[in-house]
Design a protein around this motif. Structure first.
Motif, PDB file in Angstrom:
ATOM      1  N   PHE A  43      39.161 -14.037  -4.976  1.00 27.93           N
ATOM      2  CA  PHE A  43      39.897 -13.080  -4.295  1.00 27.93           C
ATOM      3  C   PHE A  43      40.525 -12.089  -5.119  1.00 27.93           C
ATOM      4  CE2 PHE A  43      42.686 -11.238  -1.250  1.00 27.93           C
ATOM      5  CZ  PHE A  43      41.990 -11.226   0.032  1.00 27.93           C
ATOM      6  N   ALA A  44      40.991 -12.606  -6.282  1.00 27.71           N
ATOM      7  CA  ALA A  44      41.587 -11.324  -6.919  1.00 27.71           C
ATOM      8  C   ALA A  44      40.490 -10.353  -7.552  1.00 27.71           C
ATOM      9  CB  ALA A  44      42.499 -12.126  -7.770  1.00 27.71           C
ATOM     10  N   GLY A  45      39.463 -10.815  -7.775  1.00 28.73           N
ATOM     11  CA  GLY A  45      38.425 -10.236  -8.622  1.00 28.73           C
ATOM     12  C   GLY A  45      37.661  -9.495  -7.605  1.00 28.73           C
ATOM     13  N   ALA A  46      37.571  -9.866  -6.318  1.00 32.67           N
ATOM     14  CA  ALA A  46      37.097  -8.967  -5.023  1.00 32.67           C
ATOM     15  C   ALA A  46      37.831  -8.059  -4.870  1.00 32.67           C
ATOM     16  CB  ALA A  46      36.743  -9.860  -3.887  1.00 32.67           C
ATOM     17  N   MET A  47      39.199  -8.366  -4.776  1.00 31.54           N
ATOM     18  CA  MET A  47      40.251  -7.037  -4.297  1.00 31.54           C
ATOM     19  C   MET A  47      40.205  -6.070  -5.259  1.00 31.54           C
ATOM     20  SD  MET A  47      44.361  -8.095  -3.989  1.00 31.54           S
ATOM     21  CE  MET A  47      44.378  -8.730  -5.325  1.00 31.54           C
ATOM     22  N   SER A  81      48.458  -2.561  -0.163  1.00 31.28           N
ATOM     23  CA  SER A  81      49.346  -3.127   0.535  1.00 31.28           C
ATOM     24  C   SER A  81      48.971  -4.031   1.865  1.00 31.28           C
ATOM     25  CB  SER A  81      50.268  -1.976   1.155  1.00 31.28           C
ATOM     26  OG  SER A  81      49.424  -1.214   2.192  1.00 31.28           O
ATOM     27  N   TYR A  82      47.658  -3.622   2.309  1.00 34.66           N
ATOM     28  CA  TYR A  82      47.209  -4.405   3.380  1.00 34.66           C
ATOM     29  C   TYR A  82      46.504  -5.723   2.765  1.00 34.66           C
ATOM     30  CZ  TYR A  82      47.315  -0.217   6.537  1.00 34.66           C
ATOM     31  OH  TYR A  82      47.615   0.865   7.295  1.00 34.66           O
ATOM     32  N   MET A 117      47.061 -10.656   2.831  1.00 34.93           N
ATOM     33  CA  MET A 117      45.845 -11.714   2.711  1.00 34.93           C
ATOM     34  C   MET A 117      45.901 -12.614   1.480  1.00 34.93           C
ATOM     35  SD  MET A 117      42.891  -8.776   4.091  1.00 34.93           S
ATOM     36  CE  MET A 117      41.821  -9.739   3.837  1.00 34.93           C
ATOM     37  N   TYR A 118      46.059 -12.065   0.232  1.00 31.53           N
ATOM     38  CA  TYR A 118      46.334 -12.575  -0.844  1.00 31.53           C
ATOM     39  C   TYR A 118      47.234 -13.720  -1.222  1.00 31.53           C
ATOM     40  CZ  TYR A 118      46.180 -13.209  -6.021  1.00 31.53           C
ATOM     41  OH  TYR A 118      46.043 -13.732  -7.130  1.00 31.53           O
ATOM     42  N   MET A 119      48.376 -13.605  -0.487  1.00 31.09           N
ATOM     43  CA  MET A 119      49.706 -14.545  -0.316  1.00 31.09           C
ATOM     44  C   MET A 119      48.967 -15.808   0.569  1.00 31.09           C
ATOM     45  SD  MET A 119      51.561 -13.380  -2.414  1.00 31.09           S
ATOM     46  CE  MET A 119      52.896 -14.589  -2.158  1.00 31.09           C
ATOM     47  N   PRO A 166      38.053 -20.874   8.731  1.00 26.87           N
ATOM     48  CA  PRO A 166      37.440 -20.266   7.567  1.00 26.87           C
ATOM     49  C   PRO A 166      38.252 -20.305   6.514  1.00 26.87           C
ATOM     50  CG  PRO A 166      37.149 -18.977   9.554  1.00 26.87           C
ATOM     51  CD  PRO A 166      38.144 -20.054   9.970  1.00 26.87           C
ATOM     52  N   VAL A 167      37.973 -20.115   5.086  1.00 29.18           N
ATOM     53  CA  VAL A 167      38.850 -19.986   3.896  1.00 29.18           C
ATOM     54  C   VAL A 167      39.308 -21.633   3.492  1.00 29.18           C
ATOM     55  CG1 VAL A 167      40.363 -18.916   2.575  1.00 29.18           C
ATOM     56  CG2 VAL A 167      39.266 -17.703   4.294  1.00 29.18           C
ATOM     57  N   TYR A 168      39.867 -22.040   4.443  1.00 31.80           N
ATOM     58  CA  TYR A 168      40.639 -23.288   4.369  1.00 31.80           C
ATOM     59  C   TYR A 168      39.577 -24.379   4.194  1.00 31.80           C
ATOM     60  CZ  TYR A 168      43.352 -27.652   4.984  1.00 31.80           C
ATOM     61  OH  TYR A 168      44.148 -28.819   4.683  1.00 31.80           O
ATOM     62  N   ASN A 169      38.395 -24.317   4.896  1.00 28.54           N
ATOM     63  CA  ASN A 169      37.542 -25.455   4.855  1.00 28.54           C
ATOM     64  C   ASN A 169      36.643 -25.178   3.582  1.00 28.54           C
ATOM     65  OD1 ASN A 169      35.958 -22.995   5.336  1.00 28.54           O
ATOM     66  ND2 ASN A 169      35.067 -23.429   7.218  1.00 28.54           N
ATOM     67  N   SER A 170      36.720 -24.171   2.832  1.00 29.58           N
ATOM     68  CA  SER A 170      35.880 -23.969   1.703  1.00 29.58           C
ATOM     69  C   SER A 170      36.627 -24.527   0.641  1.00 29.58           C
ATOM     70  CB  SER A 170      35.720 -22.454   1.493  1.00 29.58           C
ATOM     71  OG  SER A 170      34.902 -21.848   2.462  1.00 29.58           O
TER      72      SER A 170
END
Length: 402
Positions: A203-207, A320-321, A325-327, A351-355
């Motif tokens: 996520f950090a890389g995509a961000m 800021s948006y 989501m990152y947290m 979604p996300v949690y299941n991954s």
């Protein structure tokens, strides 16, 4: 298709031509994460070594002769409490100047020797400070292990042969009783840590890349020029999303490889025995499942970042948006890192949690085909839906003009 390919190649070239960008996206995040873990582990090991090497400061009140002989044989040094100084010693324990106070009842040896059924059992009070590491260690070793051994000695003197009252014993330490699958044991080590790091690093890389690809171009004015070219807006969206997905996927491979390679080193740095005999063994099925899920996750995260970036007016606003989501991703990663037992069926539809859950189960060899397929389809499906929303946003002059 030519438009998508054109945009894709443009974005890929822009990233790989910039050496600073390559370093900051592919190398720096994982280097920082591994560095933090190794430094933390080093400090933890030093702290434990310091505690173990500390000679406990122990005071004793009303020390019986039997205990004095016993502790001297064990080479344990203590200081006697003078009359009226018990409260002062307790104050020193609170301040951290003294580790432990053992308060024996008066005439304990006599009470033990003359004990009759129904008499009051002598009670030893070990005073310690649970907020002080040295004090807690002294309580565990001197106030716990040593006193228990002392109790066994006195019990042996009373009944003679202790085997007469020992009905059975349980072997909890022998390796012979451990019926284990080495691959699964090693997989659990990876399964606890790797999904968390993969999730947050992906996520950090995509961000970092996604905000610059879309909001950055809007802010610099290059997006307006791109929109008036013959390339369809849907092709622009797909080209950027696929480029971001590819870059995120490449970074995920680098992150996973680096974390797996460094995990035994990090385990040894933390002073554990995880690194001893630690081997990574995955069959072809696991590798394919892991690879497909990482692609799906890269796609989902890319579309999430791209969606926010389209509606943001500046990179600062987009960041800021995205930060909440990152947290949320961090919390989800932590929740799966320390989860045990059977996972509820409903979790595989989130979604996300299941991954994160399925990533862990792939590594621990506990994943089922049904749960994997549900997770994969949910992840790809959410990415497709978000891509459709991004295309609609690109076609809106109001959104793009902002």
């Amino acid at each position: 298709m030519n438009g998508i390919k054109q945009i894709f190649q443009k974005e890929m070239a822009r990233i790989f031509r910039d050496k600073k960008m390559v370093f900051s996206v592919f190398i720096l995040p994982v280097a920082i994460m591994i560095g933090i873990l190794m430094v933390t582990g080093t400090f933890q090991r030093r702290m434990l070594s310091n505690i173990e090497g500390h000679t406990p400061i122990v005071y004793v009140e009303n020390e019986p002769e039997s205990f004095q002989q016993f502790r001297e044989a064990a080479e344990i040094k203590v200081k006697p409490v003078k009359e009226g100084e018990v409260e002062k010693v307790k104050e020193k324990i609170l301040k951290g100047d003294v580790d432990l106070l053992l308060s024996f009842p008066e005439n304990m040896d006599h009470k033990i020797a003359e004990y009759q059924t129904g008499d009051e059992i002598p009670e030893i009070l070990p005073y310690y400070n649970p907020g002080e590491d040295y004090s807690k260690e002294a309580f565990d070793t001197v106030g716990g292990t040593l006193l228990e051994t002392y109790r066994q000695v006195l019990l042996g003197q009373r009944v003679g042969n202790l085997e007469q009252i020992e009905i059975f014993k349980v072997d909890r330490e022998s390796e012979a009783i451990q019926i284990k699958d080495e691959d699964k044991v090693n997989g659990k080590v990876l399964g606890m840590m790797l999904p968390y790091f993969i999730t947050i690093l992906l996520f950090a890389g995509a961000m970092g890349l996604g905000v610059d690809m879309i909001t950055g171009e809007k802010e610099r004015g290059t997006m307006a020029s791109l929109l008036v070219t013959p390339v369809k807006r849907s092709s622009i969206v797909l080209g950027k999303v696929f480029a971001l997905m590819a870059l995120t996927g490449i970074s995920s491979v680098i992150y996973v490889a680096a974390m797996v390679a460094c995990m035994p080193i990090m385990a040894k740095t933390m002073g554990g025995n995880i690194g001893d005999g630690f081997k990574i063994s995955m069959d072809v099925k696991q590798i394919i499942m892991l690879g497909a899920l990482l692609i799906a996750l890269s796609f989902l995260y890319s579309t999430l970042i791209a969606l926010v970036s389209v509606f943001a007016k500046s990179m600062k606003e987009a960041s800021s948006y995205i930060m909440p989501m990152y947290m949320l991703i961090l919390v989800i990663g932590l929740s799966t890192m320390f989860s045990f037992g059977n996972t509820p069926e409903s979790s595989y539809w989130i979604p996300v949690y299941n991954s994160s859950v399925v990533l862990k189960e792939i590594l621990t060899q506990e994943v089922t085909i049904l749960h994997y397929v549900i997770t994969l389809l949910m992840t790809f499906g959410m990415g497709v839906i978000l891509t459709g929303v991004i295309v609609k946003a690109f076609e809106s002059e109001k959104v793009m003009a902002s």
